[in-house]
Design a protein around this motif. Structure first.
Motif, PDB file in Angstrom:
ATOM      1  N   THR A 146      62.208 -28.460 -13.671  1.00  0.00           N
ATOM      2  CA  THR A 146      61.537 -28.467 -14.960  1.00  0.00           C
ATOM      3  C   THR A 146      60.954 -27.075 -15.198  1.00  0.00           C
ATOM      4  O   THR A 146      60.522 -26.409 -14.243  1.00  0.00           O
ATOM      5  N   PRO A 147      60.949 -26.629 -16.446  1.00  0.00           N
ATOM      6  CA  PRO A 147      60.399 -25.285 -16.729  1.00  0.00           C
ATOM      7  C   PRO A 147      58.946 -25.135 -16.276  1.00  0.00           C
ATOM      8  O   PRO A 147      58.550 -24.067 -15.803  1.00  0.00           O
ATOM      9  N   GLU A 148      58.168 -26.209 -16.394  1.00  0.00           N
ATOM     10  CA  GLU A 148      56.758 -26.150 -16.010  1.00  0.00           C
ATOM     11  C   GLU A 148      56.615 -25.931 -14.503  1.00  0.00           C
ATOM     12  O   GLU A 148      55.792 -25.128 -14.049  1.00  0.00           O
ATOM     13  N   GLU A 149      57.426 -26.662 -13.727  1.00  0.00           N
ATOM     14  CA  GLU A 149      57.356 -26.529 -12.274  1.00  0.00           C
ATOM     15  C   GLU A 149      57.790 -25.135 -11.829  1.00  0.00           C
ATOM     16  O   GLU A 149      57.161 -24.517 -10.961  1.00  0.00           O
ATOM     17  N   VAL A 150      58.853 -24.630 -12.420  1.00  0.00           N
ATOM     18  CA  VAL A 150      59.349 -23.300 -12.072  1.00  0.00           C
ATOM     19  C   VAL A 150      58.292 -22.252 -12.394  1.00  0.00           C
ATOM     20  O   VAL A 150      57.995 -21.382 -11.572  1.00  0.00           O
ATOM     21  N   GLU A 151      57.694 -22.342 -13.573  1.00  0.00           N
ATOM     22  CA  GLU A 151      56.673 -21.369 -13.978  1.00  0.00           C
ATOM     23  C   GLU A 151      55.447 -21.444 -13.066  1.00  0.00           C
ATOM     24  O   GLU A 151      54.899 -20.415 -12.659  1.00  0.00           O
ATOM     25  N   LYS A 152      55.039 -22.654 -12.728  1.00  0.00           N
ATOM     26  CA  LYS A 152      53.858 -22.840 -11.870  1.00  0.00           C
ATOM     27  C   LYS A 152      54.102 -22.220 -10.493  1.00  0.00           C
ATOM     28  O   LYS A 152      53.258 -21.484  -9.978  1.00  0.00           O
ATOM     29  N   ARG A 153      55.240 -22.500  -9.889  1.00  0.00           N
ATOM     30  CA  ARG A 153      55.551 -21.965  -8.567  1.00  0.00           C
ATOM     31  C   ARG A 153      55.705 -20.437  -8.616  1.00  0.00           C
ATOM     32  O   ARG A 153      55.265 -19.731  -7.723  1.00  0.00           O
ATOM     33  N   TYR A 154      56.323 -19.954  -9.703  1.00  0.00           N
ATOM     34  CA  TYR A 154      56.493 -18.509  -9.856  1.00  0.00           C
ATOM     35  C   TYR A 154      55.141 -17.815  -9.929  1.00  0.00           C
ATOM     36  O   TYR A 154      54.904 -16.831  -9.220  1.00  0.00           O
ATOM     37  N   GLU A 155      54.265 -18.297 -10.784  1.00  0.00           N
ATOM     38  CA  GLU A 155      52.945 -17.670 -10.948  1.00  0.00           C
ATOM     39  C   GLU A 155      52.183 -17.655  -9.626  1.00  0.00           C
ATOM     40  O   GLU A 155      51.586 -16.640  -9.254  1.00  0.00           O
ATOM     41  N   TYR A 156      52.213 -18.773  -8.908  1.00  0.00           N
ATOM     42  CA  TYR A 156      51.489 -18.854  -7.640  1.00  0.00           C
ATOM     43  C   TYR A 156      52.058 -17.870  -6.608  1.00  0.00           C
ATOM     44  O   TYR A 156      51.316 -17.076  -6.033  1.00  0.00           O
ATOM     45  N   LEU A 157      53.361 -17.937  -6.394  1.00  0.00           N
ATOM     46  CA  LEU A 157      53.971 -17.090  -5.368  1.00  0.00           C
ATOM     47  C   LEU A 157      53.927 -15.608  -5.730  1.00  0.00           C
ATOM     48  O   LEU A 157      53.706 -14.758  -4.863  1.00  0.00           O
TER      49      LEU A 157
END
Length: 118
Positions: A71-82
């Motif tokens: 999901t775009p939300e999950e990808v964005e969340k993981r990207y921002e964190y990492l």
């Protein structure tokens, strides 16, 4: 003496020929497996083109960002964190940041391809 030299040369050529044939068979099998996993046809071609442009496969991108669903939300969340925890000012690594960025870029491309299909 010449007889032995000829035998050695012939035996060496046979060994090299068998090794070359085996390598070609393995490469052919690997390419067939890659084509099968890519889906074949136009979808497979698009998938392979996206892998080539990003320089990273879809599976590797999912592993880097540690996402299960795409999901775009999950990808964005993981990207921002990492990306944030690997910031160079916080003692992180520019190399890891670049891998994370490329992984997100690849997943975004795959999400846009899926969005176009629907």
């Amino acid at each position: 003496m010449a007889k032995y030299i000829v035998q050695i040369v012939v035996l060496g050529a046979q060994i090299v020929g068998k090794a070359f044939t085996k390598a070609i068979k393995q490469e052919y099998a690997a390419s067939q497996e890659a084509a099968r996993r890519a889906g074949g046809g136009r979808a497979g071609a698009a998938h392979a083109a996206a892998n080539a442009r990003a320089g990273i496969s879809l599976e590797e991108a999912k592993q880097i960002l540690n996402v299960k669903g795409m999901t775009p939300e999950e990808v964005e969340k993981r990207y921002e964190y990492l990306f944030g925890i690997n910031d160079k000012t916080k003692g992180g690594s520019f190399y890891l940041q670049s891998k994370i960025f490329r992984a997100k870029e690849r997943l975004d491309k795959e999400l846009s391809i899926k969005k176009e299909k629907t």
